[in-house]
Design a protein around this motif. Sequence first.
Motif, PDB file in Angstrom:
ATOM      1  N   PHE A   3       0.865  -1.173   0.000  1.00  0.00           N
ATOM      2  CA  PHE A   3       0.000   0.000   0.000  1.00  0.00           C
ATOM      3  C   PHE A   3       0.896   1.216   0.000  1.00  0.00           C
ATOM      4  O   PHE A   3       2.080   1.139   0.299  1.00  0.00           O
ATOM      5  N   ASP A   4       0.336   2.341  -0.342  1.00  0.00           N
ATOM      6  CA  ASP A   4       1.064   3.595  -0.489  1.00  0.00           C
ATOM      7  C   ASP A   4       1.504   4.108   0.892  1.00  0.00           C
ATOM      8  O   ASP A   4       0.686   4.610   1.658  1.00  0.00           O
ATOM      9  N   PHE A  32      -7.760  -6.277   3.982  1.00  0.00           N
ATOM     10  CA  PHE A  32      -7.973  -6.214   2.532  1.00  0.00           C
ATOM     11  C   PHE A  32      -6.652  -6.149   1.752  1.00  0.00           C
ATOM     12  O   PHE A  32      -6.604  -5.579   0.670  1.00  0.00           O
ATOM     13  N   GLY A  33      -5.587  -6.673   2.306  1.00  0.00           N
ATOM     14  CA  GLY A  33      -4.301  -6.599   1.632  1.00  0.00           C
ATOM     15  C   GLY A  33      -3.660  -5.231   1.715  1.00  0.00           C
ATOM     16  O   GLY A  33      -2.689  -4.944   1.038  1.00  0.00           O
ATOM     17  N   GLY A  34      -4.192  -4.367   2.562  1.00  0.00           N
ATOM     18  CA  GLY A  34      -3.659  -3.019   2.761  1.00  0.00           C
ATOM     19  C   GLY A  34      -3.680  -2.694   4.236  1.00  0.00           C
ATOM     20  O   GLY A  34      -3.388  -3.545   5.073  1.00  0.00           O
ATOM     21  N   ILE A  35      -4.043  -1.478   4.543  1.00  0.00           N
ATOM     22  CA  ILE A  35      -4.110  -1.047   5.935  1.00  0.00           C
ATOM     23  C   ILE A  35      -5.396  -0.237   6.131  1.00  0.00           C
ATOM     24  O   ILE A  35      -5.825   0.470   5.230  1.00  0.00           O
ATOM     25  N   ILE A  47      -6.152   2.080   3.025  1.00  0.00           N
ATOM     26  CA  ILE A  47      -5.396   2.172   1.778  1.00  0.00           C
ATOM     27  C   ILE A  47      -5.284   0.776   1.186  1.00  0.00           C
ATOM     28  O   ILE A  47      -4.867  -0.161   1.878  1.00  0.00           O
ATOM     29  N   ILE A  48      -5.668   0.661  -0.060  1.00  0.00           N
ATOM     30  CA  ILE A  48      -5.472  -0.572  -0.808  1.00  0.00           C
ATOM     31  C   ILE A  48      -4.702  -0.183  -2.059  1.00  0.00           C
ATOM     32  O   ILE A  48      -5.203   0.580  -2.885  1.00  0.00           O
ATOM     33  N   LYS A  49      -3.475  -0.635  -2.111  1.00  0.00           N
ATOM     34  CA  LYS A  49      -2.520  -0.242  -3.148  1.00  0.00           C
ATOM     35  C   LYS A  49      -2.344   1.272  -3.110  1.00  0.00           C
ATOM     36  O   LYS A  49      -1.798   1.788  -2.166  1.00  0.00           O
ATOM     37  N   MET A  53      -9.590   3.981   0.613  1.00  0.00           N
ATOM     38  CA  MET A  53     -10.870   3.326   0.851  1.00  0.00           C
ATOM     39  C   MET A  53     -11.562   4.127   1.953  1.00  0.00           C
ATOM     40  O   MET A  53     -10.928   4.505   2.932  1.00  0.00           O
ATOM     41  N   VAL A  54     -12.848   4.398   1.779  1.00  0.00           N
ATOM     42  CA  VAL A  54     -13.578   5.208   2.755  1.00  0.00           C
ATOM     43  C   VAL A  54     -14.921   4.554   3.047  1.00  0.00           C
ATOM     44  O   VAL A  54     -15.619   4.125   2.120  1.00  0.00           O
TER      45      VAL A  54
END
Length: 113
Positions: A3-4, A32-35, A47-49, A53-54
């Motif tokens: 994630f960024d 979700f593979g992010g944070i 953050i996803i990639k 996400m909100v």
Amino acid sequence: MSFDLELAKRIRAALQSFPLEVQENFNEKKMFGGIAYLYKGKMTVGIIKKDLMVRVLGSKMKDVLQMNHVRPMDFTKRPMKEFIYVSQAGIETEEQLQHWVELGLEHAKSKLK
């Protein structure tokens, strides 16, 4: 998990604008593979990639989805209820990012009542 990391730093800085009693109730969790950033255990933003996400109140979804750089979160290949993605173009400024963080916090607080 990717994630960024710069966006993560910006979100942490945005959280510092809230009163201390709000800040103290946020934590980060890998999802979700992010944070994701949770307020009292309720997801707000994440953050996803490179996308933000909100979580958004259902009553605001129709209007929010009309905004530029916003699309339904379709992590499961189907739109998820009360979740959106905001592309990088929609979070270029700190003011834009703050807006999304506040919407996510509003959603989390509504789930605590």
